[in-house]
Scaffold this active site. Structure first.
Site, mmCIF file in Angstrom:
data_model
loop_
_atom_site.group_PDB
_atom_site.id
_atom_site.type_symbol
_atom_site.label_atom_id
_atom_site.label_comp_id
_atom_site.label_asym_id
_atom_site.label_seq_id
_atom_site.Cartn_x
_atom_site.Cartn_y
_atom_site.Cartn_z
ATOM 1 N N SER A 1 -45.760 11.968 -17.929
ATOM 2 C CA SER A 1 -44.309 12.780 -18.284
ATOM 3 C C SER A 1 -43.599 13.324 -17.302
ATOM 4 O O SER A 1 -44.199 13.892 -16.143
ATOM 5 C CB SER A 1 -44.276 13.713 -19.347
ATOM 6 O OG SER A 1 -44.884 13.083 -20.611
HETATM 7 C C1 LIG Z 1 -45.607 9.454 -22.071
HETATM 8 S S1 LIG Z 1 -46.858 9.235 -22.627
HETATM 9 C C2 LIG Z 1 -48.009 10.201 -22.599
HETATM 10 C C3 LIG Z 1 -47.607 11.312 -21.149
HETATM 11 C C4 LIG Z 1 -48.922 12.332 -21.391
HETATM 12 N N1 LIG Z 1 -49.547 13.719 -22.123
HETATM 13 C C5 LIG Z 1 -49.260 13.178 -19.907
HETATM 14 O O1 LIG Z 1 -49.933 13.837 -19.381
HETATM 15 O O2 LIG Z 1 -48.572 12.765 -19.179
HETATM 16 C C6 LIG Z 1 -47.322 8.902 -24.385
HETATM 17 C C7 LIG Z 1 -48.307 7.786 -24.497
HETATM 18 O O3 LIG Z 1 -48.263 7.940 -26.326
HETATM 19 C C8 LIG Z 1 -48.611 7.603 -26.663
HETATM 20 N N2 LIG Z 1 -48.673 6.915 -27.877
HETATM 21 C C9 LIG Z 1 -47.723 6.053 -28.561
HETATM 22 N N3 LIG Z 1 -47.998 6.490 -30.107
HETATM 23 C C10 LIG Z 1 -48.941 6.599 -30.810
HETATM 24 C C11 LIG Z 1 -49.851 6.861 -31.520
HETATM 25 N N4 LIG Z 1 -49.278 6.234 -32.744
HETATM 26 N N5 LIG Z 1 -51.079 7.270 -31.592
HETATM 27 C C12 LIG Z 1 -51.768 7.888 -30.483
HETATM 28 N N6 LIG Z 1 -51.128 7.500 -28.825
HETATM 29 C C13 LIG Z 1 -49.594 6.691 -29.129
HETATM 30 C C14 LIG Z 1 -48.978 5.332 -25.192
HETATM 31 O O4 LIG Z 1 -49.857 4.937 -25.849
HETATM 32 C C15 LIG Z 1 -48.452 6.334 -24.405
HETATM 33 O O5 LIG Z 1 -49.456 6.780 -23.620
#
Ligand SMILES: C[S@@+](CC[C@H](N)C(=O)[O-])C[C@H]1O[C@@H](n2cnc3c(N)ncnc32)[C@H](O)[C@@H]1O
Length: 445
Positions: free
Chosen positions: A102
């Site tokens: 992010s």
């Molecule tokens: C923007 S990224 C996370 C960024 C991270 N927190 C960082 O440190 O930069 C969003 C993540 O949410 C995950 N995601 C989407 N739907 C999800 C769900 N239902 N359960 C768990 N993870 C999920 C995706 O696989 C993706 O890797």
């Protein structure tokens, strides 16, 4: 039957993520470019950007961001790019971005929301939904040895990568879980903070149930097609907002996934439809080629005014009037060629009337250091379009007269009867009834 055209799944959240407020640091000679210097420049800029928005970068958040080397979570990326203030896309599915590290400004704002709501994070137990490692390591710095951080991601590629990056950065005691976080991650366990880092359309019961009695959920939640990062405090069977910030995220996948449709208005201009929303797009053909009508609110506002709040105000007022609220998105080329002049190309509030008139919030009109709010409208009937632009700016004037209030959000279970809902505009989701309200004080909690 409604007709949908040109469905493009990746323009909304992914596009919004690319918005970047970070101005590049002063050029440095190659010999002086190092991780610490780039990190200092990035965090200095974050502090300035917070101040420009009227926010304060909390000292402990600032300290954590000055400490954690972001490049350890963006392996393979040139060092300088690891410190640009934008999301780094790490996984795509077709045209859609589905995972990223992010953007620092968004991470800083959401950690600030969490720490503000809980009065600090030291010793807290945190569940992060959506992994990558960078945010989890910042959380680890914030909670300290007495707290704990669990991070969950639905995608094993992401969790494998997070484990490796966290180990390389020395944060091996962050617990990494691979699961669909729509459901309880560690049944029976409760957290002081759940911070969601993927764009959600609804709040599944598991998120509230895994919170301690006064725990806080920070979640990028879409209402009326617009995503805000809401800090929500648990309140009995519901949640009540404490703060909100404008944001964009890759979408939630799995059982909580939702549908986003785009309908063409002109080349490079689209209406983004919320889940379940349907439009007859035949009336849109050639619409933007009709003469543009405009109206101005005649107000003079300073730059820190939070126009993301106005956009939610407009959505609730348009919905309350029984009209069709839509979100307009536009590509740069459509703006530079003068086809549209929206307030924000990644999501501008708009209203589509039964007579085929489309009115939207326009770009700002600046006089010196202050700006006025306006509306542009197009339609088959010139006087109807002029009237539609006029009605839209009436809503804007009303918001300014009310003191530019911020929204408050209540989340209640789906079975809550109408009579038990607080005052405001209710939006029904799969698991919850969400009520958006504005008070002249701007905050209900
Ligand atoms: C923007 S990224 C996370 C960024 C991270 N927190 C960082 O440190 O930069 C969003 C993540 O949410 C995950 N995601 C989407 N739907 C999800 C769900 N239902 N359960 C768990 N993870 C999920 C995706 O696989 C993706 O890797």
């Amino acid at each position: 039957m409604a007709k949908r055209r040109s469905i493009v799944g990746s323009r909304s959240a992914a596009g919004a993520m690319a918005v970047c407020t970070y101005r590049r640091e002063q050029p440095m000679s190659v010999s002086t470019i190092d991780s610490a210097a780039l990190r200092r420049a990035m965090v200095d800029q974050l502090a300035d950007d917070h101040a420009a928005k009227g926010l304060t970068l909390r000292p402990e958040v600032e300290a954590a961001m000055r400490k954690v080397p972001r490049e350890l979570f963006t392996p393979g990326l040139p060092l300088r790019e690891a410190y640009e203030n934008r999301a780094v896309i790490t996984k795509r599915r077709g045209e859609e971005n589905i995972s990223s590290v992010s953007a620092p400004f968004l991470i800083a704002e959401m950690l600030g929301q969490a720490a503000d709501a809980l009065g600090g994070l030291r010793g807290r137990h945190v569940l992060e939904i959506g992994s990558g490692g960078y945010n989890a390591s910042l959380l680890w710095e914030l909670v300290g040895a007495a707290g704990s951080v669990t991070t969950v991601d639905i995608d094993p590629d992401v969790t494998d990568r997070a484990v490796a990056c966290l180990k390389a950065a020395g944060y091996s005691d962050v617990k990494v879980v691979c699961a669909d976080a729509e459901h309880p991650v560690d049944p029976g366990r409760r957290y002081d903070l759940i911070i969601v880092t993927a764009g959600a359309w609804d709040i599944p019961p598991a998120w509230r149930e895994q919170l301690t009695d006064d725990g806080v959920l920070v979640v990028p939640l879409r209402t009326f097609g617009m995503t805000r990062s809401w800090a929500l405090r648990r309140a009995g069977v519901g949640l009540v907002s404490v703060s909100e910030r404008q944001c964009g995220f890759v979408p939630v996948q799995g059982d909580g996934a939702y549908d986003v449709q785009y309908v063409d208005v002109a080349d490079g201009v689209h209406l983004r439809l919320d889940e379940g929303q349907q439009l007859d797009s035949r009336s849109l053909d050639g619409l933007l080629e009709t003469a543009r009508q405009e109206a101005w609110a005649g107000v003079s506002l300073p730059p820190p005014t939070v126009l993301a709040n106005l956009d939610l105000w407009l959505a609730t007022r348009i919905a309350a009037a029984g009209q069709e609220f839509v979100v307009l998105t536009a590509q740069d080329a459509a703006i530079s060629s003068g086809v549209v002049a929206p307030s924000w190309r990644f999501g501008t509030p708009a209203v589509l009337h039964d007579d085929g008139t489309l009115a939207y919030r326009s770009e700002l009109r600046w006089t010196g250091d202050a700006f006025d709010l306006g509306a542009y409208a197009h339609g088959p009937d010139t006087s109807a379009a002029a009237a539609a632009a006029g009605r839209l700016v009436e809503h804007m004037r009303a918001w300014v007269s009310a003191g530019c209030p911020a929204p408050a959000l209540h989340v209640l279970p789906a079975q809550t009867p109408d009579g038990d809902l607080p005052a405001g505009t209710a939006v029904d989701k799969r698991h919850s009834r969400i009520v958006l309200a504005f008070t002249s004080e701007g905050r209900e909690s």
